[in-house]
Design an enzyme around this catalytic site. Structure first.
Site, PDB file in Angstrom:
ATOM      1  N   HIS A 183       0.846  -1.209   0.000  1.00 23.48           N
ATOM      2  CA  HIS A 183       0.000   0.000   0.000  1.00 23.48           C
ATOM      3  C   HIS A 183       0.870   1.244   0.000  1.00 23.48           C
ATOM      4  O   HIS A 183       2.083   1.161   0.157  1.00 23.48           O
ATOM      5  CB  HIS A 183      -0.997  -0.017   1.157  1.00 23.48           C
ATOM      6  CG  HIS A 183      -0.401   0.125   2.531  1.00 23.48           C
ATOM      7  ND1 HIS A 183       0.405  -0.831   3.096  1.00 23.48           N
ATOM      8  CD2 HIS A 183      -0.484   1.131   3.447  1.00 23.48           C
ATOM      9  CE1 HIS A 183       0.772  -0.431   4.302  1.00 23.48           C
ATOM     10  NE2 HIS A 183       0.257   0.758   4.543  1.00 23.48           N
TER      11      HIS A 183
ATOM     12  N   HIS B 256       1.453   3.984   1.862  1.00 23.34           N
ATOM     13  CA  HIS B 256       2.031   4.782   2.953  1.00 23.34           C
ATOM     14  C   HIS B 256       3.558   4.872   2.875  1.00 23.34           C
ATOM     15  O   HIS B 256       4.224   3.907   2.497  1.00 23.34           O
ATOM     16  CB  HIS B 256       1.613   4.209   4.306  1.00 23.34           C
ATOM     17  CG  HIS B 256       0.169   4.491   4.630  1.00 23.34           C
ATOM     18  ND1 HIS B 256      -0.561   3.730   5.509  1.00 23.34           N
ATOM     19  CD2 HIS B 256      -0.671   5.461   4.175  1.00 23.34           C
ATOM     20  CE1 HIS B 256      -1.806   4.221   5.587  1.00 23.34           C
ATOM     21  NE2 HIS B 256      -1.887   5.271   4.787  1.00 23.34           N
TER      22      HIS B 256
ATOM     23  N   ASP C 287       5.917   4.812   5.019  1.00 28.43           N
ATOM     24  CA  ASP C 287       6.758   3.865   5.753  1.00 28.43           C
ATOM     25  C   ASP C 287       6.820   2.501   5.055  1.00 28.43           C
ATOM     26  O   ASP C 287       7.493   1.582   5.534  1.00 28.43           O
ATOM     27  CB  ASP C 287       6.314   3.719   7.220  1.00 28.43           C
ATOM     28  CG  ASP C 287       4.921   3.127   7.387  1.00 28.43           C
ATOM     29  OD1 ASP C 287       3.994   3.557   6.667  1.00 28.43           O
ATOM     30  OD2 ASP C 287       4.757   2.230   8.234  1.00 28.43           O
ATOM     31  N   HIS C 288       6.143   2.370   3.904  1.00 34.68           N
ATOM     32  CA  HIS C 288       6.189   1.138   3.105  1.00 34.68           C
ATOM     33  C   HIS C 288       6.778   1.367   1.711  1.00 34.68           C
ATOM     34  O   HIS C 288       7.080   0.409   1.007  1.00 34.68           O
ATOM     35  CB  HIS C 288       4.783   0.536   2.976  1.00 34.68           C
ATOM     36  CG  HIS C 288       4.191   0.191   4.309  1.00 34.68           C
ATOM     37  ND1 HIS C 288       3.979  -1.095   4.729  1.00 34.68           N
ATOM     38  CD2 HIS C 288       3.819   0.988   5.346  1.00 34.68           C
ATOM     39  CE1 HIS C 288       3.488  -1.076   5.968  1.00 34.68           C
ATOM     40  NE2 HIS C 288       3.381   0.168   6.357  1.00 34.68           N
TER      41      HIS C 288
ATOM     42  N   HIS D  61      -7.474  -0.453   5.481  1.00 35.34           N
ATOM     43  CA  HIS D  61      -6.421   0.437   5.996  1.00 35.34           C
ATOM     44  C   HIS D  61      -6.184   1.540   4.968  1.00 35.34           C
ATOM     45  O   HIS D  61      -6.182   2.723   5.302  1.00 35.34           O
ATOM     46  CB  HIS D  61      -5.171  -0.391   6.253  1.00 35.34           C
ATOM     47  CG  HIS D  61      -3.978   0.400   6.721  1.00 35.34           C
ATOM     48  ND1 HIS D  61      -3.929   1.011   7.956  1.00 35.34           N
ATOM     49  CD2 HIS D  61      -2.790   0.671   6.119  1.00 35.34           C
ATOM     50  CE1 HIS D  61      -2.757   1.631   8.085  1.00 35.34           C
ATOM     51  NE2 HIS D  61      -2.050   1.443   6.983  1.00 35.34           N
TER      52      HIS D  61
ATOM     53  N   ASP E   1      -0.285  -3.700   6.328  1.00 40.06           N
ATOM     54  CA  ASP E   1      -0.912  -3.156   7.538  1.00 40.06           C
ATOM     55  C   ASP E   1      -2.380  -3.554   7.639  1.00 40.06           C
ATOM     56  O   ASP E   1      -3.199  -2.813   8.189  1.00 40.06           O
ATOM     57  CB  ASP E   1      -0.817  -1.620   7.550  1.00 40.06           C
ATOM     58  CG  ASP E   1       0.590  -1.116   7.847  1.00 40.06           C
ATOM     59  OD1 ASP E   1       1.476  -1.935   8.155  1.00 40.06           O
ATOM     60  OD2 ASP E   1       0.790   0.112   7.782  1.00 40.06           O
TER      61      ASP E   1
ATOM     62  N   HIS F 260       4.487  -4.471  11.071  1.00 42.14           N
ATOM     63  CA  HIS F 260       4.817  -3.718  12.292  1.00 42.14           C
ATOM     64  C   HIS F 260       4.905  -4.650  13.501  1.00 42.14           C
ATOM     65  O   HIS F 260       4.172  -5.635  13.577  1.00 42.14           O
ATOM     66  CB  HIS F 260       3.756  -2.646  12.597  1.00 42.14           C
ATOM     67  CG  HIS F 260       3.771  -1.490  11.649  1.00 42.14           C
ATOM     68  ND1 HIS F 260       4.581  -0.392  11.818  1.00 42.14           N
ATOM     69  CD2 HIS F 260       3.075  -1.270  10.514  1.00 42.14           C
ATOM     70  CE1 HIS F 260       4.371   0.469  10.824  1.00 42.14           C
ATOM     71  NE2 HIS F 260       3.466  -0.043  10.019  1.00 42.14           N
TER      72      HIS F 260
END
Ligand code: ZN
Ligand code: FE
Length: 256
Positions: free
Chosen positions: A52, A54, A56-57, A108, A130, A168
């Site tokens: 996805h 975001h 942090d990915h 998400h 996530d 995570h």
């Protein structure tokens, strides 16, 4: 094949799967750890898989692609670091001789996907980003409770032995919430104390498995009497309908 959770930021894992010559990497939010690892182990990066949009990915994708020339695959409908090959429900991708099926798991984010392989050295595995966490699930940034519940149910239908590679290390806080929901769940108490001792030694609590999550994760247990009762008593669930129970649990977790 060897599976490695590479820690990143404060609580992310960048999963690496490799055959000692070539590797795939999932959701690299930053490049330096991945590039150093590849260099140190003298392994060639074949493919980057993204679940996805975001940061942090995806934050490491451009730098890793230009350093390694790796192919990049990601979801059909999300803002992504181009160029990449986009994948939707029912499609599959072959990496390192393994076939990964794409499962759409919105909730998400609106276009979130998961990658499932039914046989890696005899065991299935899912990279679920996530969406599903051990003992919990992702926050609903772009989806409805009904969508997320359906996505989680899709994942819970995978074989019990499926290794669940979440992105995570949220397990302890999730399990503390889960035991507030189901104080009488013995499997949950046992797993919580196991994970407490892992974290005390700074060890990773993942991968989990679908079979374990079905026994301990309240977000996969919305049909259970005890879970519905707790959602009524503590979070004002309007009915025993699984979507109402799920929505109340998610809200409760947000303020837990
Ligand atoms: Zn995310
Ligand atoms: Fe994340």
């Amino acid at each position: 094949m060897e599976l490695i959770p590479l820690p990143a930021f404060s609580d992310n894992y960048i999963w690496i799967l490799h055959n000692h010559e070539r590797a795939l990497v999932v959701d690299p939010g930053e490049p330096s750890g991945v590039l150093a690892w590849l260099n140190e182990h003298d392994i060639v990066l074949d493919t980057i898989l993204i679940t996805h949009h975001h940061a942090d990915h995806t934050g490491g994708v451009d730098a890793i692609r230009s350093a390694t020339g790796a192919r990049v695959f990601g979801p059909l409908r999300e803002q992504m670091p181009e160029p990449l090959q986009r994948l939707g429900a029912g499609e599959c991708v072959e990496v390192l001789g393994l076939k990964f099926d794409v499962i759409e798991v919105p909730g998400h984010t609106a276009g979130h996907i998961a990658y499932y392989c039914d046989d890696i050295d005899g065991l299935p595995l899912v990279f679920c980003g996530d969406t599903l966490f051990s003992g919990g699930c992702g926050r609903l940034f772009e989806g409805t409770p009904a969508q997320m519940l359906e996505s989680l149910q899709r994942l819970s239908q995978l074989p019990d032995a499926t290794r669940v590679c979440c992105t995570h290390e949220y397990t302890l806080s999730n399990l503390r919430f889960a035991s507030a929901v189901e104080p009488d769940n013995a499997d949950l108490e046992k797993h919580l104390s196991h994970c407490k001792s892992l974290r005390a030694q700074n060890l990773v609590t993942l991968p989990s498995s679908i079979g374990l999550e079905k026994r301990i994760n309240p977000f996969l247990r919305t049909g259970q009497e005890a879970v519905a009762r707790a959602a009524h008593a503590n979070a004002g669930a309007a009915s025993n309908d699984p979507v109402a129970v799920f929505a109340a649990l998610r809200e409760w977790k947000n303020r837990f």
